[in-house]
Design an enzyme around this catalytic site. Structure first.
Site: not given
Ligand code: PGA
Length: 265
Positions: A95, A167
């Site tokens: 992540h 992401e």
């Molecule tokens: P968010 O986070 O939905 O709060 O933008 C997503 C993530 O970090 O996996």
């Protein structure tokens, strides 16, 4: 191999054991069992054991948010995938918050992916560019490097079950998700990388999900992007009403896609 849609709740470093348990009870009441949506909860390490005891396993599966790449040893403060393997089916790996605040580099992410797979845990590999990298038009290069390194110890068989979460770092914790056209371009590039490395069976089988400001009102547009198999949800997953709303919307999109396919065939 065709999978159902996948929605992952990343609770990050929120909620103590009691609060996690309360959220699970609320989600259990609100969320219906859908054969076309797999719901995965990723609580912190502390809550994994108790949540594992509490959940209805037909409705929810569990993920860790991270894990160490060695199975056992003198590594104070770490938790290994081998220690968690009885509790979880999945683990988020790489992540951007780990890459940023814990200096996780490409090699560490690769070793964690391999360790998860070695312990029969499915990696949810997070990839994505920063705002600066996007401005410099480096998105494709960044995604390429993150994917190629992370998967370098995997066989084509290992890759069939893999989940990749696109992401974009700039869309996490933001006010809006990336636009459908940005998501489409990145997801098709990610799938192309998989095809180049492992062939078209792997390309089709890998699940690619999107994360970054997923809120109920954006679900339809994101889930309709070609190649998107689900969502990695941060903030909205801490609110049982928003998260259950997201699940119902994903279910409806999945149903309509199934109907379109049935009509076409
Ligand atoms: P968010 O986070 O939905 O709060 O933008 C997503 C993530 O970090 O996996």
């Amino acid at each position: 191999m065709k999978h159902s849609k996948l929605v992952v709740a990343n609770w990050k470093m929120y909620l103590n054991i009691h609060e996690s348990s309360l959220l699970v009870q609320r989600l259990d009441k609100k969320i219906h069992l859908h054969r076309n949506v797999e719901v995965v909860l990723a609580p912190n390490f502390l809550s994994l054991y108790s949540i594992n005891q509490e959940i209805d396993k037909r409705k929810f599966r569990l993920a860790a948010q991270d894990g160490f790449f060695v199975d056992e040893g003198a590594y104070t403060g770490s938790v290994s995938f081998s220690q968690m393997r009885q509790l979880i089916d999945y683990s988020i790996i790489g992540h951007s918050e780990r890459r940023r605040y814990f200096n996780e580099g490409l090699g560490e992410v690769r070793d964690k992916v391999a360790a998860a797979v070695r312990n029969q845990i499915i990696p949810i590999l997070c990839v994505g560019e920063t705002k600066k990298e996007r401005a410099l038009k480096e998105t494709k290069q960044v995604l390429h490097d993150q994917i190629v390194t992370a998967l370098s110890n995997l066989t084509s068989q290992d890759v069939l079950n893999l989940v990749i979460a696109y992401e974009p770092v700039w869309a996490i914790g933001s006010t809006e998700p990336a636009t459908p056209s940005i998501i489409e371009e990145a997801v098709s590039w990610i799938r192309y990388q998989i095809r180049e490395l492992y062939g078209s069976e792997a390309e089709e089988s890998v699940r690619v999900i999107y994360g970054g400001s997923d809120e109920p009102e954006y679900v339809n547009a994101i889930m309709k992007v070609p190649g998107v198999d689900g969502l990695l949800v941060g903030r909205a997953s801490l609110n049982y009403e928003h998260f259950s709303d997201i699940i119902s919307r994903v279910h409806l999109v999945a149903l309509s896609q199934e109907n379109t396919k049935a009509e076409d065939s």
